[in-house]
Write a protein that holds these residues in place. Structure first.
Motif, mmCIF file in Angstrom:
data_model
loop_
_atom_site.group_PDB
_atom_site.id
_atom_site.type_symbol
_atom_site.label_atom_id
_atom_site.label_comp_id
_atom_site.label_asym_id
_atom_site.label_seq_id
_atom_site.Cartn_x
_atom_site.Cartn_y
_atom_site.Cartn_z
ATOM 1 N N ALA A 21 0.821 -1.213 0.000
ATOM 2 C CA ALA A 21 0.000 0.000 0.000
ATOM 3 C C ALA A 21 0.856 1.263 0.000
ATOM 4 C CB ALA A 21 -0.941 -0.006 1.206
ATOM 5 N N ALA A 22 1.942 1.250 0.752
ATOM 6 C CA ALA A 22 2.820 2.424 0.824
ATOM 7 C C ALA A 22 3.459 2.713 -0.526
ATOM 8 C CB ALA A 22 3.903 2.201 1.882
ATOM 9 N N VAL A 23 3.909 1.667 -1.214
ATOM 10 C CA VAL A 23 4.532 1.856 -2.523
ATOM 11 C C VAL A 23 3.500 2.313 -3.549
ATOM 12 C CG1 VAL A 23 5.745 0.701 -4.424
ATOM 13 C CG2 VAL A 23 6.411 0.237 -2.061
ATOM 14 N N GLU A 24 2.323 1.689 -3.552
ATOM 15 C CA GLU A 24 1.269 2.098 -4.488
ATOM 16 C C GLU A 24 0.890 3.556 -4.285
ATOM 17 O OE1 GLU A 24 -1.968 -0.692 -4.098
ATOM 18 O OE2 GLU A 24 -1.024 -2.107 -5.484
ATOM 19 N N LYS A 25 0.730 3.961 -3.033
ATOM 20 C CA LYS A 25 0.358 5.346 -2.738
ATOM 21 C C LYS A 25 1.429 6.311 -3.229
ATOM 22 C CE LYS A 25 -1.078 8.298 1.159
ATOM 23 N NZ LYS A 25 -0.148 9.414 1.048
ATOM 24 N N ALA A 26 2.688 5.980 -2.954
ATOM 25 C CA ALA A 26 3.795 6.849 -3.375
ATOM 26 C C ALA A 26 3.847 6.971 -4.893
ATOM 27 C CB ALA A 26 5.116 6.295 -2.845
ATOM 28 N N LEU A 27 3.658 5.864 -5.593
ATOM 29 C CA LEU A 27 3.711 5.890 -7.055
ATOM 30 C C LEU A 27 2.558 6.685 -7.644
ATOM 31 C CD1 LEU A 27 4.799 2.214 -7.779
ATOM 32 C CD2 LEU A 27 6.159 4.282 -8.143
ATOM 33 N N LYS A 28 1.364 6.542 -7.059
ATOM 34 C CA LYS A 28 0.190 7.252 -7.579
ATOM 35 C C LYS A 28 0.302 8.764 -7.406
ATOM 36 C CE LYS A 28 -2.932 3.338 -7.134
ATOM 37 N NZ LYS A 28 -4.013 2.701 -6.381
ATOM 38 N N GLU A 52 8.152 10.139 -15.395
ATOM 39 C CA GLU A 52 9.580 9.903 -15.585
ATOM 40 C C GLU A 52 10.015 8.720 -14.715
ATOM 41 O OE1 GLU A 52 11.735 11.271 -17.577
ATOM 42 O OE2 GLU A 52 10.538 12.955 -18.332
ATOM 43 N N LEU A 53 10.833 7.843 -15.269
ATOM 44 C CA LEU A 53 11.317 6.670 -14.540
ATOM 45 C C LEU A 53 12.092 7.077 -13.290
ATOM 46 C CD1 LEU A 53 11.404 3.614 -14.507
ATOM 47 C CD2 LEU A 53 13.455 3.719 -15.932
ATOM 48 N N THR A 54 12.895 8.129 -13.382
ATOM 49 C CA THR A 54 13.672 8.568 -12.221
ATOM 50 C C THR A 54 12.757 9.030 -11.093
ATOM 51 O OG1 THR A 54 13.954 10.738 -13.245
ATOM 52 C CG2 THR A 54 15.769 9.187 -13.486
ATOM 53 N N ALA A 55 11.640 9.665 -11.428
ATOM 54 C CA ALA A 55 10.686 10.117 -10.411
ATOM 55 C C ALA A 55 10.017 8.923 -9.734
ATOM 56 C CB ALA A 55 9.640 11.035 -11.033
ATOM 57 N N LEU A 56 9.736 7.882 -10.496
ATOM 58 C CA LEU A 56 9.132 6.665 -9.933
ATOM 59 C C LEU A 56 10.110 5.979 -8.980
ATOM 60 C CD1 LEU A 56 7.464 5.260 -13.169
ATOM 61 C CD2 LEU A 56 6.324 6.464 -11.290
ATOM 62 N N HIS A 57 11.355 5.855 -9.409
ATOM 63 C CA HIS A 57 12.383 5.234 -8.557
ATOM 64 C C HIS A 57 12.550 6.033 -7.266
ATOM 65 C CE1 HIS A 57 14.606 2.790 -11.911
ATOM 66 N NE2 HIS A 57 13.316 2.540 -11.854
ATOM 67 N N GLN A 58 12.572 7.346 -7.379
ATOM 68 C CA GLN A 58 12.734 8.206 -6.202
ATOM 69 C C GLN A 58 11.566 8.033 -5.234
ATOM 70 O OE1 GLN A 58 13.372 12.328 -7.148
ATOM 71 N NE2 GLN A 58 13.435 12.949 -5.005
ATOM 72 N N ALA A 59 10.348 7.941 -5.756
ATOM 73 C CA ALA A 59 9.166 7.770 -4.902
ATOM 74 C C ALA A 59 9.248 6.463 -4.114
ATOM 75 C CB ALA A 59 7.889 7.806 -5.752
ATOM 76 N N ILE A 60 9.708 5.402 -4.765
ATOM 77 C CA ILE A 60 9.840 4.099 -4.108
ATOM 78 C C ILE A 60 10.906 4.169 -3.011
ATOM 79 C CG2 ILE A 60 10.585 1.705 -4.436
ATOM 80 C CD1 ILE A 60 9.348 1.996 -7.343
ATOM 81 N N GLU A 61 12.031 4.779 -3.336
ATOM 82 C CA GLU A 61 13.126 4.868 -2.371
ATOM 83 C C GLU A 61 12.762 5.771 -1.187
ATOM 84 O OE1 GLU A 61 16.327 5.913 -4.997
ATOM 85 O OE2 GLU A 61 16.516 3.855 -5.711
ATOM 86 N N GLU A 62 11.946 6.801 -1.418
ATOM 87 C CA GLU A 62 11.549 7.699 -0.330
ATOM 88 C C GLU A 62 10.669 7.019 0.706
ATOM 89 O OE1 GLU A 62 9.890 11.219 -2.148
ATOM 90 O OE2 GLU A 62 11.871 12.008 -2.637
ATOM 91 N N VAL A 63 9.952 5.938 0.317
ATOM 92 C CA VAL A 63 9.144 5.206 1.300
ATOM 93 C C VAL A 63 9.894 3.993 1.852
ATOM 94 C CG1 VAL A 63 6.883 6.038 0.546
ATOM 95 C CG2 VAL A 63 7.836 3.980 -0.502
ATOM 96 N N GLY A 64 11.200 3.895 1.544
ATOM 97 C CA GLY A 64 12.044 2.914 2.221
ATOM 98 C C GLY A 64 12.320 1.615 1.507
ATOM 99 N N PHE A 65 12.089 1.551 0.200
ATOM 100 C CA PHE A 65 12.335 0.302 -0.532
ATOM 101 C C PHE A 65 13.370 0.529 -1.619
ATOM 102 C CE2 PHE A 65 8.098 0.249 1.248
ATOM 103 C CZ PHE A 65 8.188 -0.878 2.052
ATOM 104 N N ASP A 66 13.960 -0.563 -2.084
ATOM 105 C CA ASP A 66 15.032 -0.501 -3.078
ATOM 106 C C ASP A 66 14.539 -0.924 -4.449
ATOM 107 O OD1 ASP A 66 17.026 0.256 -1.185
ATOM 108 O OD2 ASP A 66 17.152 -1.831 -0.541
ATOM 109 N N VAL A 67 14.918 -0.140 -5.448
ATOM 110 C CA VAL A 67 14.619 -0.495 -6.833
ATOM 111 C C VAL A 67 15.738 -1.399 -7.329
ATOM 112 C CG1 VAL A 67 14.360 0.414 -9.181
ATOM 113 C CG2 VAL A 67 13.403 1.682 -7.235
ATOM 114 N N VAL A 68 15.363 -2.495 -7.978
ATOM 115 C CA VAL A 68 16.332 -3.446 -8.513
ATOM 116 C C VAL A 68 16.615 -3.058 -9.958
ATOM 117 C CG1 VAL A 68 16.795 -5.868 -9.033
ATOM 118 C CG2 VAL A 68 15.457 -5.254 -7.012
ATOM 119 N N ALA A 69 17.899 -2.875 -10.277
ATOM 120 C CA ALA A 69 18.297 -2.474 -11.643
ATOM 121 C C ALA A 69 18.082 -3.603 -12.613
ATOM 122 C CB ALA A 69 19.753 -2.047 -11.644
#
Length: 69
Positions: A21-28, A52-69
């Protein structure tokens, strides 16, 4: 803005419904996102829209999760 379409982002660190839920909310909340759905089993988010992909990655990282390259 990024290209319009579907983006699949692999995410590490999610383990429960609250994480999902936290990731979905951040992405939306990212400009250009039409929809965002997180799948815990696949450890990924599917985002549609023109964000923008960079904005999506940043949103995920701001809620405490890691984006896998």
């Amino acid at each position: 803005m990024g290209q319009t379409g579907k983006i699949v982002i692999k995410i590490e660190g999610m383990s429960c419904g609250h994480c999902k839920a936290a990731v979905e909310k951040a992405l939306k909340e990212v400009a250009g996102v039409t929809s965002a759905a997180v799948n815990l089993e696949k450890k990924e988010a599917v985002v549609t829209g023109s964000a923008e992909l960079t904005a999506l990655h940043q949103a995920i990282e701001e809620v405490g999760f890691d984006v896998v390259a």
